[in-house]
Design an enzyme around this catalytic site. Structure first.
Site, PDB file in Angstrom:
ATOM      1  N   ASN A   9       0.803  -1.078  -0.063  1.00 48.54           N
ATOM      2  CA  ASN A   9      -0.092   0.001   0.024  1.00 48.54           C
ATOM      3  C   ASN A   9       0.937   1.141   0.191  1.00 48.54           C
ATOM      4  OD1 ASN A   9      -1.844   2.209   0.679  1.00 48.54           O
ATOM      5  ND2 ASN A   9      -2.263   1.563   2.548  1.00 48.54           N
ATOM      6  N   TRP A  10       1.025   2.103  -1.233  1.00 45.70           N
ATOM      7  CA  TRP A  10       1.966   2.984  -1.440  1.00 45.70           C
ATOM      8  C   TRP A  10       1.547   4.175  -0.838  1.00 45.70           C
ATOM      9  CZ3 TRP A  10       4.138   2.206  -6.939  1.00 45.70           C
ATOM     10  CH2 TRP A  10       5.211   1.158  -6.990  1.00 45.70           C
ATOM     11  N   LYS A  11       0.139   4.353  -0.271  1.00 47.61           N
ATOM     12  CA  LYS A  11      -0.493   5.533   0.145  1.00 47.61           C
ATOM     13  C   LYS A  11       0.060   6.741  -0.507  1.00 47.61           C
ATOM     14  CE  LYS A  11       0.001   3.403   4.591  1.00 47.61           C
ATOM     15  NZ  LYS A  11       0.248   3.614   6.225  1.00 47.61           N
ATOM     16  N   HIS A  94      -9.278   1.716   4.473  1.00 47.19           N
ATOM     17  CA  HIS A  94      -8.337   1.716   5.124  1.00 47.19           C
ATOM     18  C   HIS A  94      -8.543   2.849   6.421  1.00 47.19           C
ATOM     19  CE1 HIS A  94      -4.159   2.674   6.400  1.00 47.19           C
ATOM     20  NE2 HIS A  94      -3.925   1.614   5.626  1.00 47.19           N
ATOM     21  N   GLU A  96      -6.521   5.000   7.639  1.00 50.14           N
ATOM     22  CA  GLU A  96      -6.636   6.384   7.428  1.00 50.14           C
ATOM     23  C   GLU A  96      -7.457   6.830   6.561  1.00 50.14           C
ATOM     24  OE1 GLU A  96      -2.738   5.721   5.327  1.00 50.14           O
ATOM     25  OE2 GLU A  96      -1.771   5.271   7.364  1.00 50.14           O
ATOM     26  N   GLU A 166      -5.773  -4.795  10.341  1.00 53.03           N
ATOM     27  CA  GLU A 166      -4.911  -3.614  10.602  1.00 53.03           C
ATOM     28  C   GLU A 166      -4.929  -2.971  11.921  1.00 53.03           C
ATOM     29  OE1 GLU A 166      -2.494  -2.757   6.809  1.00 53.03           O
ATOM     30  OE2 GLU A 166      -4.190  -1.257   6.911  1.00 53.03           O
ATOM     31  N   GLY A 172       2.365   2.329  10.654  1.00 47.66           N
ATOM     32  CA  GLY A 172       3.382   3.310  10.767  1.00 47.66           C
ATOM     33  C   GLY A 172       4.006   3.471  11.850  1.00 47.66           C
ATOM     34  N   SER A 213       3.008  -2.304  10.360  1.00 47.92           N
ATOM     35  CA  SER A 213       4.457  -2.327  10.581  1.00 47.92           C
ATOM     36  C   SER A 213       4.931  -3.817  10.237  1.00 47.92           C
ATOM     37  CB  SER A 213       4.906  -1.973  12.030  1.00 47.92           C
ATOM     38  OG  SER A 213       4.365  -0.619  12.458  1.00 47.92           O
ATOM     39  N   GLY A 234       2.635  -0.904   4.284  1.00 46.32           N
ATOM     40  CA  GLY A 234       2.861   0.489   3.895  1.00 46.32           C
ATOM     41  C   GLY A 234       4.387   0.668   3.529  1.00 46.32           C
ATOM     42  N   GLY A 235       5.013   1.143   4.802  1.00 47.62           N
ATOM     43  CA  GLY A 235       6.343   1.860   4.572  1.00 47.62           C
ATOM     44  C   GLY A 235       7.175   0.800   3.811  1.00 47.62           C
TER      45      GLY A 235
HETATM   46  P1  PGA Z   1       2.626   0.268   7.530  1.00 50.17           P
HETATM   47  O1  PGA Z   1       1.231   0.300   7.065  1.00 50.17           O
HETATM   48  O2  PGA Z   1       3.234  -1.099   7.074  1.00 50.17           O
HETATM   49  O3  PGA Z   1       3.365   1.375   7.143  1.00 50.17           O
HETATM   50  O4  PGA Z   1       2.479   0.104   9.020  1.00 50.17           O
HETATM   51  C1  PGA Z   1       0.141  -0.646   6.703  1.00 50.17           C
HETATM   52  C2  PGA Z   1      -0.822  -0.154   5.958  1.00 50.17           C
HETATM   53  O5  PGA Z   1      -1.272   0.946   6.299  1.00 50.17           O
HETATM   54  O6  PGA Z   1      -1.612  -0.703   5.300  1.00 50.17           O
END
Ligand code: PGA
Length: 256
Positions: A9-11, A94, A96, A166, A172, A213, A234-235
């Site tokens: 998930n590149w956000k 998601h 966010e 999640e 994050g 994470s 994500g990251g």
């Molecule tokens: P993260 O994000 O791996 O950076 O914790 C996961 C996500 O939001 O899908």
């Protein structure tokens, strides 16, 4: 046997150029791991060029959100009809988006139905906040999110949906859930709720990812858990070498 799916998930990261450079770096190495499904969920403007770049690969492409209407006067929104033919998947709900963009269980449900109606596989995100976790409300809250997300969805449709558990406190933060705890919530709460809705056979066929994470150094332990069918990352999905390591761990878990 469920095929694990490792999705980046590149956000709100990566320009078109950066996205294409990533694909160049991963497309050959990832051929080594056919046992796992892999996907990149990228920003809207990068999707069309990415679709072209991914054409002859096994890497699937996903959006990170979409609106539920087919078209109309909805300035700034992206319709499922616009993603059809470009994307395979779409992340829905998601945390966010729930947190910053007013997504509710109701809008999540509408978007899932729209995705299914347009041949897009939804990756439906659920997860509790730190306060809810500490108050012992995880099972009730996540169970309710799952029920609301799948409201009005048939068993046949449900089998094609991917769920991502999640915990918000793990996203994050560098503080992933322990593999055992992630496995327990996914098994008892997420798959448990799906079992109550659809019965054992369907619930056992639905893929449930862990997210929050995931990193190269914890991915193996997470993927080894029997209830965890891949990750939403994500990251650590932004660097080609890290993403390859994550996919390798998912592929190895499939081979066990
Ligand atoms: P993260 O994000 O791996 O950076 O914790 C996961 C996500 O939001 O899908």
């Amino acid at each position: 046997m469920r095929t694990p799916i490792m999705a980046g998930n590149w956000k709100m990261y990566k320009t078109i150029q950066e996205a294409l450079a990533f694909v160049d770096a991963v497309k050959e190495p990832l051929k080594t791991y056919p046992q796992a499904e892999k996907a990149i969920c990228a920003g809207f403007v990068t999707l069309a060029p990415l679709a072209e770049a991914l054409k002859d690969t096994q890497i699937k492409l996903g959006a990170q959100d979409m609106f539920w209407e087919e078209q109309g006067a909805y300035t700034g929104e992206v319709a499922p009809t616009m993603l059809q033919g470009i994307c395979d998947l779409v992340i829905i709900g998601h945390s966010e988006r729930r947190q910053h963009f007013c997504e509710s269980n109701d809008t999540v449900n509408k978007k899932i139905k729209a995705a299914l109606a347009h041949g897009l596989t939804p990756i439906v995100c659920v997860g509790e906040s730190l306060d809810q976790n500490q108050a012992g409300e995880t099972a009730a809250f996540v169970g309710e999110q799952v029920k609301a997300a799948f409201d009005g969805i048939s068993a046949g449709q449900a089998a094609g949906i991917v769920v991502a558990y999640e915990p918000i406190w793990a996203i994050g933060t560098g503080l992933a859930a322990t593999p055992e705890e992630a496995n327990r919530i996914i098994g008892t709460v997420v798959r448990g709720t799906l079992t109550s809705l659809y019965g054992q056979d369907t619930a056992q066929s639905i893929r449930i990812q862990y997210g929050g994470s995931i990193k190269p150094d914890n991915v193996e332990a997470l993927m080894k858990q029997p209830e965890i069918d891949g990750g939403l990352v994500g990251g650590a999905s932004l660097k080609p070498e890290d993403f390859i390591t994550l996919v390798r761990a998912a592929a190895q878990s499939a081979a066990r």
